[in-house]
Design a protein around this motif. Structure first.
Motif, short mmCIF file in Angstrom:
data_model
loop_
_atom_site.label_atom_id
_atom_site.label_comp_id
_atom_site.label_asym_id
_atom_site.label_seq_id
_atom_site.Cartn_x
_atom_site.Cartn_y
_atom_site.Cartn_z
N HIS A 122 55.47 45.40 43.92
CA HIS A 122 54.28 45.84 44.64
C HIS A 122 53.93 44.90 45.80
O HIS A 122 54.47 43.80 45.94
CB HIS A 122 53.09 45.93 43.68
N GLN A 173 47.99 43.89 45.31
CA GLN A 173 48.16 45.07 44.48
C GLN A 173 48.62 44.65 43.09
O GLN A 173 48.48 43.49 42.70
CB GLN A 173 49.14 46.03 45.13
N THR A 200 49.44 49.74 40.62
CA THR A 200 49.16 50.32 41.93
C THR A 200 50.39 51.02 42.49
O THR A 200 50.33 52.17 42.93
CB THR A 200 48.71 49.23 42.93
N LYS A 211 51.33 55.07 43.30
CA LYS A 211 51.57 55.51 44.66
C LYS A 211 53.01 55.95 44.92
O LYS A 211 53.34 56.37 46.02
CB LYS A 211 51.16 54.40 45.63
N GLN A 244 43.78 49.88 49.06
CA GLN A 244 44.60 50.65 48.14
C GLN A 244 44.39 50.15 46.71
O GLN A 244 44.26 50.94 45.78
CB GLN A 244 46.07 50.53 48.53
N ALA A 245 44.34 48.84 46.52
CA ALA A 245 44.23 48.28 45.19
C ALA A 245 42.88 48.57 44.56
O ALA A 245 42.75 48.64 43.34
CB ALA A 245 44.46 46.77 45.23
N ASP A 293 42.46 50.79 40.50
CA ASP A 293 43.38 49.82 39.92
C ASP A 293 42.59 48.89 39.00
O ASP A 293 41.70 48.18 39.44
CB ASP A 293 44.06 49.02 41.03
N HIS A 322 44.08 41.97 41.39
CA HIS A 322 44.76 41.77 42.66
C HIS A 322 45.74 40.59 42.51
O HIS A 322 45.33 39.49 42.13
CB HIS A 322 43.74 41.49 43.76
#
Length: 236
Positions: free
Chosen positions: A13, A17, A21, A25, A68-69, A73, A77
């Motif tokens: 990833h 992320q 995640t 995706k 996005q994360a 999620d 991180h």
């Protein structure tokens, strides 16, 4: 539909992320690879926890990846390394490599690696490390690497990953409108990969899921696996 598995794919990833995640995706891509090649997958989460918001200029993927994360999620991180701009180094990279060496030993063997953004940069370095026996692992070199929005490590101390050029077959998928890892930066990694293949898409910083790009990945893997099996027969 494939009747016998082509092997296992390691999936790395991007910055901030997690494995979850990237798993979410790449749903369409995974479905295609599973149906076409019967591939199985591993989505490890990187070992370094990072803050969701950062002004890290080197990775240049921070804000987009954070957005996005944050979308559902629950794993937090994470990063394969963090950029220490003052010291001009990638802090934690060695630990990231050691972590992947453990994944290779415990979950392998893997036929190839796929990475997005920082994970794509890591995928290229991992491929190189296996070629050059730079990793604490008995895992053989990979048969291919799929690089989404990847980049070359930016400091001279990492040149040993790229000189001589990476021999593992690579497919570089580049977004023409990517403002996080710009195409010119992706090209610097392409240039240090021997016989690299490039597939461009008109979008930005993401893994494209449209059918033509999924087909391109399948065809690339098929070529690599065929070449690998021919090479193995030639050594018998």
């Amino acid at each position: 539909m494939a009747t016998q598995t082509a092997g296992k794919l390691l999936c790395l990833h991007g910055y901030t992320q997690s494995g979850a995640t990237l798993h979410k995706k790449t749903s369409a891509l995974r479905t295609t690879l599973r149906k076409s090649l019967a591939l199985t997958f591993s989505f490890p989460t990187a070992p370094h926890r990072v803050q969701p918001f950062t002004e890290n200029a080197d990775d240049r993927e921070s804000s987009a990846a954070t957005l996005q994360a944050d979308l559902g999620d629950e794993e937090g991180h994470w990063a394969w390394w963090t950029h220490d701009e003052e010291a001009k180094t990638y802090k934690g990279l060695d630990q990231g490599m050691d972590f992947l060496a453990k994944v290779l030993e415990e979950e392998g063997p893997f036929v190839g690696v796929m990475g997005f953004s920082q994970g794509a940069a890591m995928a290229a370095m991992l491929s190189s490390a296996l070629e050059r026996s730079l990793l604490k692992s008995s895992h053989p070199p990979l048969k291919f690497a799929i690089i989404y929005s990847g980049f070359r490590a930016g400091y001279p101390q990492y040149d040993n990953y790229y000189d001589p050029k990476i021999k593992t077959p690579t497919l570089h998928v580049i977004g023409q409108m990517d403002s996080i890892v710009v195409p010119e930066r992706c090209q610097k990694l392409v240039e240090v990969c021997e016989g690299a293949e490039v597939m461009e898409h008109p979008g930005g910083h993401f893994v494209p899921s449209a059918a033509p790009y999924r087909k391109g990945v399948v065809e690339f893997i098929e070529r690599c696996l065929k070449k690998g099996s021919e090479g193995e027969r030639a050594t018998l």
